[in-house]
Design a protein around this motif. Structure first.
Motif, short mmCIF file in Angstrom:
data_model
loop_
_atom_site.label_atom_id
_atom_site.label_comp_id
_atom_site.label_asym_id
_atom_site.label_seq_id
_atom_site.Cartn_x
_atom_site.Cartn_y
_atom_site.Cartn_z
N SER A 198 -113.39 1.15 35.65
CA SER A 198 -113.81 -0.16 35.14
C SER A 198 -114.79 -0.86 36.08
O SER A 198 -115.52 -1.76 35.65
CB SER A 198 -112.58 -1.05 34.91
OG SER A 198 -111.86 -1.24 36.13
N SER A 199 -114.81 -0.48 37.36
CA SER A 199 -115.70 -1.11 38.32
C SER A 199 -115.78 -0.23 39.55
O SER A 199 -114.91 0.62 39.78
CB SER A 199 -115.19 -2.50 38.72
OG SER A 199 -114.00 -2.37 39.49
N PRO A 200 -116.81 -0.41 40.40
CA PRO A 200 -116.87 0.35 41.65
C PRO A 200 -115.67 0.11 42.54
O PRO A 200 -115.14 1.04 43.15
CB PRO A 200 -118.17 -0.15 42.30
CG PRO A 200 -118.98 -0.69 41.19
CD PRO A 200 -118.01 -1.24 40.20
N ALA A 239 -118.22 0.37 47.79
CA ALA A 239 -117.95 -0.53 46.66
C ALA A 239 -118.44 -1.94 46.92
O ALA A 239 -118.61 -2.73 45.98
CB ALA A 239 -116.45 -0.54 46.35
N GLY A 282 -122.87 0.59 41.12
CA GLY A 282 -122.10 0.60 39.90
C GLY A 282 -121.36 1.91 39.72
O GLY A 282 -121.47 2.82 40.56
N GLY A 327 -118.76 4.11 33.18
CA GLY A 327 -117.43 3.86 32.63
C GLY A 327 -116.77 5.08 32.05
O GLY A 327 -115.74 4.97 31.37
#
Length: 333
Positions: free
Chosen positions: A89-91, A238, A244, A247
């Protein structure tokens, strides 16, 4: 038997394909005359196609410029998907999860001074195009294709060579990584000192975040790295502005599903660091076009060297399929 053991057994029968660090216009230098070769995972200070126009001109006869035909959905039977708990969902989520896993791993002993580092990496496209080159051209070029490479862990001659500020021997890289601080900001500051920006004949201006990403990536491609040090590096990655993560898992040069950590290089291209979704080891790198644009030849004309690069084109795709510490040059695990 624990879950991770079962996952590794699921992929145990997958063949290990040939590969070499041979990118468009930037193939691995084999230093056979001196009896040694630089690590295939070293990056130049600009970690880019230094002049994309020049590269396209050089490779206009159809070297490695591959167009992506679409992102494949993850295979529900693949080892990565079987794990079922990847958070992309995110780094921070993806790299934090990787760091959590690595921090639980036992740190193996540092390689001995008399041991060698074996790597196997590249892509099918690189091998194909190298084989298609006329023999007289292959014989005259300094570059060569080889899927396997060996370098001594303790390479004092290379350590004393200061001509390349981005190059570090396997032993230097291991010890640099082992000594990195816990704090992400301090870690990135240390790596910017170790791999300076804008030095040497190929030095180019970099923003602080671009410098951090490039410096961290240079070390990330080294082998081996202590797992706890790799965990600190992922946590620091991160925090870099502009980083990025896709996903979804993507396919590398050999069709393996991998995590892609991304950062734009310029308005037209981005870098992708590929990470194995099972053991979170470094799995390769790619350079992708993010904006359709025209690249001209050396004379900036609309001649035969003019090339249209489309969004989704892959300019380079280097995947690592083998890495090990061995006791002798030529030995494979």
């Amino acid at each position: 038997m624990d879950e991770m053991t079962r996952l590794r057994e699921l992929r145990a029968d997958a063949p290990v394909p040939d590969r070499a660090d041979l990118a468009p216009g930037r193939k691995r230098l084999t230093d056979a005359v001196e009896g040694r070769s630089r690590r295939t995972f070293r990056l130049r200070a600009d970690w880019r196609i230094a002049s994309l126009g020049a590269v396209v001109a050089i490779t206009a006869a159809a070297l490695v410029l591959t167009q992506v035909v679409g992102v494949q959905a993850p295979d529900p039977t693949s080892p990565a998907t079987v794990a079922g708990d990847l958070d992309l969902s995110s780094p921070a989520a993806a790299l934090g999860q990787a760091a959590d896993f690595l921090e639980r791993q036992e740190v193996p002993p540092e390689p001995r001074a008399d041991q060698w580092i074996y790597l196997r990496q590249g892509s099918p496209e690189q091998e194909k195009h190298w084989k298609e080159l006329p023999a007289e051209i292959r014989d005259q070029t300094r570059w060569s294709y080889s899927p396997d490479s060996w370098v001594p862990y303790d390479d004092k001659a290379a350590e004393n060579d200061t001509s390349d500020t981005d190059y570090r021997t396997a032993r230097e890289s291991y010890r640099i990584a082992a000594g990195l601080p816990e704090d992400p900001e301090a870690l990135l500051a240390e790596l910017r000192k170790v791999f300076p920006s804008g030095t040497g004949p190929e030095g180019v201006p970099e923003t602080r975040d671009a410098h951090s990403f490039r410096a961290l990536t240079v070390l990330l491609e080294s082998y081996p790295l202590p797992p706890d040090a790799l965990a600190r590096m992922y946590r620091a990655m991160a925090t870099i502005e502009g980083v990025g993560v896709t996903g979804h898992l993507i396919r590398d040069a050999f069709g393996r599903q991998v995590i892609a950590v991304t950062r734009a290089y310029d308005r037209n291209t981005r870098r992708e660091i590929l990470i194995d979704p099972v053991d979170y080891s470094y799995a390769g790198r790619r350079e992708a076009v993010i904006r359709t644009h025209v690249v001209y030849g050396p004379d900036d004309s609309d001649g035969p060297d003019r090339t249209v690069l489309k969004r989704g084109d892959i300019l380079s795709d280097i995947a690592r399929t083998g890495a090990a510490v061995v006791d002798a040059k030529g030995q494979k695990p």
